[in-house]
Design an enzyme around this catalytic site. Structure first.
Site, PDB file in Angstrom:
ATOM      1  N   SER A  60       0.832  -1.200   0.000  1.00 22.64           N
ATOM      2  CA  SER A  60       0.000   0.000   0.000  1.00 22.64           C
ATOM      3  C   SER A  60       0.871   1.256   0.000  1.00 22.64           C
ATOM      4  O   SER A  60       1.712   1.413  -0.883  1.00 22.64           O
ATOM      5  CB  SER A  60      -0.968  -0.043   1.183  1.00 22.64           C
ATOM      6  OG  SER A  60      -2.023   0.864   1.014  1.00 22.64           O
ATOM      7  N   ASP A 207      -5.857  -3.761  -2.420  1.00 19.69           N
ATOM      8  CA  ASP A 207      -4.823  -3.448  -1.441  1.00 19.69           C
ATOM      9  C   ASP A 207      -4.181  -4.705  -0.839  1.00 19.69           C
ATOM     10  O   ASP A 207      -4.872  -5.608  -0.375  1.00 19.69           O
ATOM     11  CB  ASP A 207      -5.440  -2.604  -0.322  1.00 19.69           C
ATOM     12  CG  ASP A 207      -4.388  -1.910   0.518  1.00 19.69           C
ATOM     13  OD1 ASP A 207      -3.624  -2.598   1.195  1.00 19.69           O
ATOM     14  OD2 ASP A 207      -4.350  -0.666   0.495  1.00 19.69           O
TER      15      ASP A 207
END
Length: 728
Positions: A60, A207
């Site tokens: 991320s 993610d």
């Protein structure tokens, strides 16, 4: 001397062996949205202490910072980038309004809310896979990593790198060790439902924090001896802190990431280093606290100086690959050709027209950024991306346009209501439907419908005549009905319901992204029926035929609540019996606004001036004035006259802090001061100059601004206004 050389030769293998035994260091950067900016402070401290990183694994925001560092950015450059970014713009899909094509800017001025529903070609409602498609974020990554566009093997970066993502269909962990670096990073940070997933190799990726927020295992598989792990994950909130659905959603995400994070942290060895910056006071959307976040990472690393000193190599200085990656000019390659990859409704030539990069010159990233924003603003694409590919003939700039999967036909809605607090109310409910991409040049069909006090049906077919939509032809049909007051000696003597039917043809030219000029010819016919007043007054019908010249200029940064820019509209018309008009007369109408801001305070100066230069039927040739900030206190369109003037200053102030979430509901308060007049040519009707003012408060919602206003004037009129959509 010979003995000294012999000794050096004997000890050289031992020295080389000792150098080879320096522990290989792997840096692991976890995810955490805004909190991940603390990684920059960690990198600053590591650089100051002379720690050479041999491999990086990130998830991320950790993938963003880690990927940029691995590609050659210094910590000082990363800090400068983070502090200089407009994060609210970056974390949205809307291009800067100055870059949007003028045609799309005018959609905002149809008295409608800003959000639109999209429909596919089969008529089904197109629902996107995320609130944010990630256009601006992707453009930022492409811009910063353009020098790596031709590096497909992430081991060939200045520092070997890995990014972690999650396959949303299977739940599998996906580790990127090759591919297009900006795309890999973008996939790693696609928070489900917030950012649209990224499709790579047939997989739909979100993610990486869902499966591996602190990818220590990934770094170990890169062959490192020592891991420096940076944990910036959000802590769980206690029961008292969970108040809203957003709090529960954030807590759910935190539960998922903390579970896999704890599992990874449990694998750390005594020889590894764990850095946990003190971030309990910061949230995942605190992009306005960048300096504090960076400082927290820096301090947390600095205090570990004695432990990190053990990992410092005996020789200082950057590795050769890292030093080369930081060479000035390497990030702006010379472009030898431009190629378009396109699966949208418009032709390759249309897309190519908007790319102004000169062949044979270094890549102009600022101009390319603006060009890509203009392309995206055409409303045909999910995303418009670029990359630079090295081929035998040189560097090729490749533009890849992804057609909009959720559809390119759009429905927009709007509402306006006013009440004079004396029992007389007006309302308008509007809708527009735009069919895009009728042909490869980008023709479109716009239909606008409004019911209420001012009824309208307007349908226009807009056909560009060239690939850049510079020249266009636009035939249209019009039907409208509205109430017009007839006034004599300043007293209203009747109210007519005016119905008009017409058609016309415009030829025009767009002036860059800021303006448009149109010349048209039109005919209309209709009737005026007495609605209120002396029943001896006649109903009548009329015919119109006229030439019209329109000039529009728009540089407002926000059509609803601007902070800067100008809006100018000038209309000149010549009514003539040669086109079937009952009268011969000329009219012109000038309207303008200019916004100026001082921090949270904004002033909009402007108004309008309209004249009828010859004798004409008063009811047919009247301008309308009245409503919120249009001589406040009067109900909407309460004043009708052949001439008008209006000057005003509007003030508003934002009371709430900027939010970096997709759902931002800023609260504004403000008011206006106005002065205006309405008068006729053929009788003594003249309101004289009227002073007016208003106070207002409102929210800027995802649907558009919702405002409540109260206005009054020195003509003893006052009114309440509720508006969803345009403010002035």
């Amino acid at each position: 001397m010979r003995r000294l050389l012999l000794a050096l030769l004997l000890f050289l293998p031992m020295l080389l062996s000792a150098a080879e035994q320096r522990p290989k260091i792997g840096l692991v950067l976890s995810g955490g949205a805004a909190r991940g900016l603390a990684h920059i402070g960690v990198l600053k401290a590591l650089d100051e202490q002379g720690i050479h990183v041999d491999a990086i694994a990130g998830t991320s925001m950790g993938a963003v910072i880690g990927g940029l560092y691995a590609s050659g950015y210094s910590p000082q450059e990363l800090e400068s980038i983070a502090l200089g970014l407009d994060w609210q713009q970056t974390l949205s899909d809307s291009p800067p309004r100055q870059d949007i094509p003028f045609r799309r800017k005018q959609d905002d001025r149809d008295f409608l809310v800003k959000q639109k529903l999209s429909f596919r070609d089969d008529g089904t409602l197109g629902i996107p896979l995320g609130v944010i498609q990630g256009q601006n974020l992707s453009m930022l990554l492409e811009r910063l990593l353009v020098h790596t566009s031709d590096t497909r093997d992430f081991d060939k970066l200045a520092i070997p790198f890995r990014a972690v993502a999650t396959d949303i269909s299977s739940g599998d962990k996906v580790v990127f060790d090759h591919g297009h670096l900006p795309q890999a990073i973008r996939a790693s940070m696609s928070i489900p439902a917030v950012f649209a997933p990224v499709e790579v190799g047939g997989r739909l990726l979100v993610d990486g924090g869902m499966v591996d927020n602190i990818p220590i295992d990934v770094a170990r598989r890169m062959g490192v001896d020592v891991v420096i792990a940076v944990d910036i994950g959000s802590p769980l909130q206690d029961r008292k802190s969970l108040h809203t659905v957003l709090d529960v959603m954030n807590q759910s995400i935190t539960l998922m990431t903390r579970s896999n994070s704890e599992a990874q942290l449990a694998t750390l060895k005594n020889t590894d280093v764990l850095i946990q910056p003190p971030l309990s006071a910061y949230g995942s959307t605190d992009f306005d606290k960048i300096e504090q976040l960076i400082d927290a990472g820096y301090r947390a690393t600095t205090v570990l100086g004695p432990r990190l000193a053990e990992l410092r190599p005996s020789a200082d200085g950057e590795t050769g690959a890292l030093a080369e990656a930081r060479t000035p000019g390497r990030r702006k390659p010379v472009i030898s050709d431009i190629r378009v990859e396109n699966d949208s409704k418009v032709s390759d030539a249309v897309i190519r027209h908007y790319i102004r990069q000169p062949i044979g010159e270094r890549l102009d990233l600022d101009r390319l950024q603006s060009d890509m924003s203009t392309l995206y603003g055409l409303d045909y694409f999910d995303q418009v991306q670029y990359r630079v590919v090295r081929e035998q003939g040189g560097n090729v700039l490749v533009i890849h346009a992804h057609g909009k999967r959720s559809g390119t036909d759009y429905l927009r809605l709007g509402l306006n209501l006013s009440d004079d607090l004396r029992g007389d109310s007006t309302f308008n409910v509007g809708a527009s439907y735009r069919v895009n991409g009728i042909n490869r040049l980008g023709a479109e069909w716009l239909t606008r419908v409004q019911i209420g006090n001012h009824q309208e049906i307007y349908s226009e077919f807009y056909q560009p005549l060239d690939v850049g939509s510079r020249y266009f032809v636009a035939p249209y049909l019009l039907n409208e009905a509205q109430n017009i007051e007839a006034t004599l000696d300043n007293d209203p003597i009747a109210e007519y319901r005016l119905d008009r039917y017409g058609y016309g043809l415009n030829l025009g030219r767009q002036i860059a992204n800021n303006g448009e000029i149109r010349f048209g010819v039109a005919q209309a016919f209709g009737n005026a029926k007495l609605r209120v007043g002396d029943q001896d007054l006649p109903d009548f019908s009329f015919d119109e035929g006229y030439y019209e010249l329109k000039y529009s200029f728009d540089t407002m940064d926000n059509v609803d609540i601007p902070s800067e820019g100008e809006n100018i509209r000038l209309t000149l018309s010549q009514h003539t019996p040669s086109l079937g008009d009952d009268d011969r007369y000329r009219q012109w109408d000038l309207r303008l606004d200019k916004a100026i801001s001082f921090d949270a305070d904004t002033f909009v100066f402007g108004g309008g001036y309209g004249r009828t230069l010859d004798e004409a039927n008063v009811v047919v040739s009247s301008f309308l004035l009245g409503g919120a900030r249009q001589l406040s206190g009067f109900r909407q369109d309460a004043l009708a006259g052949q001439n008008y003037s209006l000057g005003r200053v509007i003030y508003y102030r934002r009371l709430t802090e900027r939010s970096f979430l997709p759902l931002d509901f800023p609260l504004y308060v403000g008011g206006s001061l106005e002065r205006g007049r309405v008068w006729n040519e053929d009788n003594s009707f003249d309101t004289g100059y009227i002073n007016a003012g208003s106070v207002m408060f409102g929210f800027e919602t995802p649907l558009g601004p919702l405002s409540f206003s109260y206005g009054l004037n020195d003509a003893s009129e006052h009114a309440l206004y509720i508006e969803l959509g345009r403010n002035f």
